[in-house]
Write a protein that holds these residues in place. Structure first.
Motif, PDB file in Angstrom:
ATOM      1  N   LEU A 149       0.805  -1.217   0.000  1.00  0.00           N
ATOM      2  CA  LEU A 149       0.000   0.000   0.000  1.00  0.00           C
ATOM      3  C   LEU A 149       0.841   1.272   0.000  1.00  0.00           C
ATOM      4  N   GLY A 150       2.055   1.190   0.535  1.00  0.00           N
ATOM      5  CA  GLY A 150       2.859   2.384   0.719  1.00  0.00           C
ATOM      6  C   GLY A 150       2.451   3.184   1.942  1.00  0.00           C
ATOM      7  N   ARG A 151       1.594   2.627   2.769  1.00  0.00           N
ATOM      8  CA  ARG A 151       1.088   3.270   3.988  1.00  0.00           C
ATOM      9  C   ARG A 151       0.447   2.187   4.836  1.00  0.00           C
ATOM     10  N   PRO A 152       0.066   2.485   6.092  1.00  0.00           N
ATOM     11  CA  PRO A 152      -0.621   1.480   6.902  1.00  0.00           C
ATOM     12  C   PRO A 152      -1.974   1.085   6.323  1.00  0.00           C
ATOM     13  N   HIS A 153      -2.389  -0.126   6.635  1.00  0.00           N
ATOM     14  CA  HIS A 153      -3.720  -0.613   6.271  1.00  0.00           C
ATOM     15  C   HIS A 153      -4.749   0.083   7.161  1.00  0.00           C
ATOM     16  N   VAL A 154      -5.830   0.568   6.557  1.00  0.00           N
ATOM     17  CA  VAL A 154      -6.817   1.359   7.289  1.00  0.00           C
ATOM     18  C   VAL A 154      -8.175   0.662   7.306  1.00  0.00           C
ATOM     19  N   THR A 155      -8.673   0.406   8.505  1.00  0.00           N
ATOM     20  CA  THR A 155     -10.028  -0.090   8.708  1.00  0.00           C
ATOM     21  C   THR A 155     -10.854   1.033   9.316  1.00  0.00           C
ATOM     22  N   VAL A 156     -11.990   1.326   8.702  1.00  0.00           N
ATOM     23  CA  VAL A 156     -12.904   2.332   9.248  1.00  0.00           C
ATOM     24  C   VAL A 156     -14.130   1.614   9.790  1.00  0.00           C
ATOM     25  N   LYS A 157     -14.446   1.883  11.039  1.00  0.00           N
ATOM     26  CA  LYS A 157     -15.559   1.226  11.721  1.00  0.00           C
ATOM     27  C   LYS A 157     -16.584   2.248  12.163  1.00  0.00           C
ATOM     28  N   TRP A 158     -17.852   1.877  12.043  1.00  0.00           N
ATOM     29  CA  TRP A 158     -18.891   2.679  12.682  1.00  0.00           C
ATOM     30  C   TRP A 158     -20.040   1.772  13.100  1.00  0.00           C
ATOM     31  N   ALA A 159     -20.816   2.243  14.055  1.00  0.00           N
ATOM     32  CA  ALA A 159     -22.042   1.570  14.479  1.00  0.00           C
ATOM     33  C   ALA A 159     -23.201   2.459  14.072  1.00  0.00           C
ATOM     34  N   GLN A 160     -24.255   1.847  13.542  1.00  0.00           N
ATOM     35  CA  GLN A 160     -25.367   2.639  13.047  1.00  0.00           C
ATOM     36  C   GLN A 160     -26.698   1.953  13.310  1.00  0.00           C
ATOM     37  N   SER A 161     -27.751   2.771  13.291  1.00  0.00           N
ATOM     38  CA  SER A 161     -29.104   2.238  13.338  1.00  0.00           C
ATOM     39  C   SER A 161     -29.461   1.676  11.967  1.00  0.00           C
ATOM     40  N   LEU A 162     -30.581   1.009  11.891  1.00  0.00           N
ATOM     41  CA  LEU A 162     -31.007   0.418  10.624  1.00  0.00           C
ATOM     42  C   LEU A 162     -31.236   1.487   9.564  1.00  0.00           C
ATOM     43  N   ASP A 163     -31.554   2.693   9.994  1.00  0.00           N
ATOM     44  CA  ASP A 163     -31.766   3.785   9.042  1.00  0.00           C
ATOM     45  C   ASP A 163     -30.524   4.665   8.891  1.00  0.00           C
ATOM     46  N   GLY A 164     -29.357   4.135   9.261  1.00  0.00           N
ATOM     47  CA  GLY A 164     -28.096   4.784   8.933  1.00  0.00           C
ATOM     48  C   GLY A 164     -27.655   5.894   9.843  1.00  0.00           C
ATOM     49  N   ARG A 165     -28.210   5.986  11.052  1.00  0.00           N
ATOM     50  CA  ARG A 165     -27.817   7.029  11.985  1.00  0.00           C
ATOM     51  C   ARG A 165     -26.775   6.527  12.974  1.00  0.00           C
ATOM     52  N   ALA A 166     -25.800   7.391  13.279  1.00  0.00           N
ATOM     53  CA  ALA A 166     -24.768   7.045  14.248  1.00  0.00           C
ATOM     54  C   ALA A 166     -25.110   7.523  15.641  1.00  0.00           C
ATOM     55  N   ALA A 167     -26.140   8.361  15.752  1.00  0.00           N
ATOM     56  CA  ALA A 167     -26.559   8.895  17.054  1.00  0.00           C
ATOM     57  C   ALA A 167     -27.980   9.407  16.932  1.00  0.00           C
ATOM     58  N   ALA A 168     -28.609   9.580  18.083  1.00  0.00           N
ATOM     59  CA  ALA A 168     -29.940  10.186  18.109  1.00  0.00           C
ATOM     60  C   ALA A 168     -29.820  11.693  17.880  1.00  0.00           C
ATOM     61  N   SER A 169     -30.948  12.352  17.703  1.00  0.00           N
ATOM     62  CA  SER A 169     -30.937  13.787  17.393  1.00  0.00           C
ATOM     63  C   SER A 169     -30.250  14.617  18.467  1.00  0.00           C
ATOM     64  N   ASP A 170     -30.293  14.145  19.738  1.00  0.00           N
ATOM     65  CA  ASP A 170     -29.641  14.896  20.809  1.00  0.00           C
ATOM     66  C   ASP A 170     -28.156  14.585  20.944  1.00  0.00           C
ATOM     67  N   GLY A 171     -27.644  13.716  20.057  1.00  0.00           N
ATOM     68  CA  GLY A 171     -26.224  13.387  20.066  1.00  0.00           C
ATOM     69  C   GLY A 171     -25.857  12.142  20.834  1.00  0.00           C
ATOM     70  N   THR A 172     -26.790  11.561  21.581  1.00  0.00           N
ATOM     71  CA  THR A 172     -26.471  10.348  22.340  1.00  0.00           C
ATOM     72  C   THR A 172     -26.310   9.164  21.398  1.00  0.00           C
ATOM     73  N   SER A 173     -25.302   8.309  21.704  1.00  0.00           N
ATOM     74  CA  SER A 173     -25.028   7.157  20.834  1.00  0.00           C
ATOM     75  C   SER A 173     -24.720   5.884  21.603  1.00  0.00           C
ATOM     76  N   GLN A 174     -24.652   5.940  22.913  1.00  0.00           N
ATOM     77  CA  GLN A 174     -24.350   4.751  23.713  1.00  0.00           C
ATOM     78  C   GLN A 174     -25.649   4.221  24.327  1.00  0.00           C
ATOM     79  N   TRP A 175     -26.040   3.016  24.004  1.00  0.00           N
ATOM     80  CA  TRP A 175     -25.341   2.160  23.055  1.00  0.00           C
ATOM     81  C   TRP A 175     -26.301   1.819  21.916  1.00  0.00           C
ATOM     82  N   ILE A 176     -25.885   2.065  20.681  1.00  0.00           N
ATOM     83  CA  ILE A 176     -26.706   1.663  19.534  1.00  0.00           C
ATOM     84  C   ILE A 176     -26.686   0.153  19.397  1.00  0.00           C
ATOM     85  N   THR A 177     -25.502  -0.434  19.503  1.00  0.00           N
ATOM     86  CA  THR A 177     -25.360  -1.885  19.356  1.00  0.00           C
ATOM     87  C   THR A 177     -25.284  -2.554  20.722  1.00  0.00           C
TER      88      THR A 177
END
Length: 347
Positions: free
Chosen positions: A147-175
């Motif tokens: 690659l010429g650089r480190p291998h990069v894994t990007v991780k996220w947790a999301q709701s079924l409709d693609g949100r990473a947090a609720a409207s107020d910003g809370t995200s613990q725990w989606i999963t």
């Protein structure tokens, strides 16, 4: 040429010696010198940048008479260039080594070619001896070379409709717990865990790898915080078992190159939508881990933001490599593809 059992045994010994060396910018390499009748005459390994390479280390324990006509068994193809040290292929020739066996070809554009140099000088050379074991040992280093650089894994947790947090910003725990345990296992397999300052300020994460009971796992990724805002003096990341790295650069390729010089091979990015989107936008993602929970959140807080896609033709295409159920959640593992889908049409 036939590889003798004693030579295979010597390669196993060389592989074991290699792990004595540090994991980092340079590969772990081991070497064993055998007499014509198969006795071990000397052993060596690479101890880090600027130190003698494994072959030279092993040869340093021998007199010129002992080395002449001997066999060198090395885990990586002898190098063919001058860096901080001289070319190992020339050192082997100067010592009078008559036969060389190695496990893995050197992938470097500059450093490769040692095998051809040795053959041209009349040395018997056998490649790919216990090659699978050698490539397993050097897997992360070989990935960096490719690659010429480190291998990069990007991780996220999301709701079924693609949100990473609720409207107020809370995200613990989606999963659920099973998904979170899987994340910690994958953190422990990485060299560095990368987040943005937004995540640090919002969630104050420890960025450690822990088991289901909360105990620290044996290997801890080095925490890296990217962003222009200051990290508070009492932030949890500052109490990490390994010293954090802080960077204000928006040039993520430069950040990755800096991490490579620190010996980082595998990067685990879980720093929120802004940072994840930036890695995708800059084309620096090799693997995506999307943990999907069967909940609906609605609202504006998407798992990804602007990734530079203006139309469907510019979509970042992924190849789905696995889908795994973790409790009530799903883990989707995917990799970017560089060729257009089979049904794509020219506009």
């Amino acid at each position: 040429m036939t590889v003798r059992d004693v030579e295979r045994d010597a390669m196993r010994r060389a592989l074991a010696l290699a792990v004595n060396g540090p994991v980092g910018y340079n590969p772990q390499v081991g070497a064993v010198i055998l007499s014509p009748d198969g006795r071990i005459l000397a052993e060596g390994w690479h101890r880090g940048a600027g130190t003698p390479h494994a072959e030279v280390d092993a040869l340093s324990h021998l007199s010129p008479e002992q080395a002449r006509g001997a066999t060198a068994v090395v885990t990586l193809e002898p190098c063919n260039h001058t860096g901080r040290t001289g070319p190992c292929a020339q050192a082997l020739l100067a010592a009078g080594i008559s036969r060389v066996l190695y496990a893995v070809d050197d992938p470097g554009v500059v450093s490769a070619g040692g095998a051809d140099t040795l053959r041209a000088a009349g040395v018997e050379v056998e490649a790919d001896v216990l090659g699978d074991e050698g490539r397993e040992l050097l897997a992360s280093w070989l990935t960096v070379q490719r690659l010429g650089r480190p291998h990069v894994t990007v991780k996220w947790a999301q709701s079924l409709d693609g949100r990473a947090a609720a409207s107020d910003g809370t995200s613990q725990w989606i999963t659920g717990a099973a998904a979170r345990e899987d994340v910690h296992r994958r953190r422990a397999a990485a060299d560095a865990i990368v987040v943005g300052t937004g995540t640090v300020l919002a969630d104050d994460p420890s960025l450690t790898a822990r088991d289901g009971a909360g105990a620290l796992l044996a290997h801890q990724p080095r925490p890296v915080v990217i962003g222009e805002r200051a990290t508070p003096a009492d932030a949890a990341v500052r109490r990490h078992p390994r010293a954090p790295i802080f960077s204000s650069s928006r040039d993520l390729a430069r950040v990755l190159n800096d991490l490579r010089r620190e010996g980082v091979h595998r990067v685990f990015v879980e720093g929120g939508p802004t940072l994840a989107s930036a890695f995708v936008r800059q084309g620096l993602v090799d693997e995506v881990l999307a943990y999907v929970a069967p909940v609906l959140l609605g609202g504006p807080r998407l798992a990804l933001g602007d990734i530079g896609v203006d139309s469907i033709g510019g979509a970042v295409r992924l190849a789905l490599s696995s889908v795994e159920r973790l409790g009530d959640d799903l883990l989707l593992v995917a990799h970017p593809v560089t060729t257009p889908p089979a049904n794509a049409k020219d506009s």
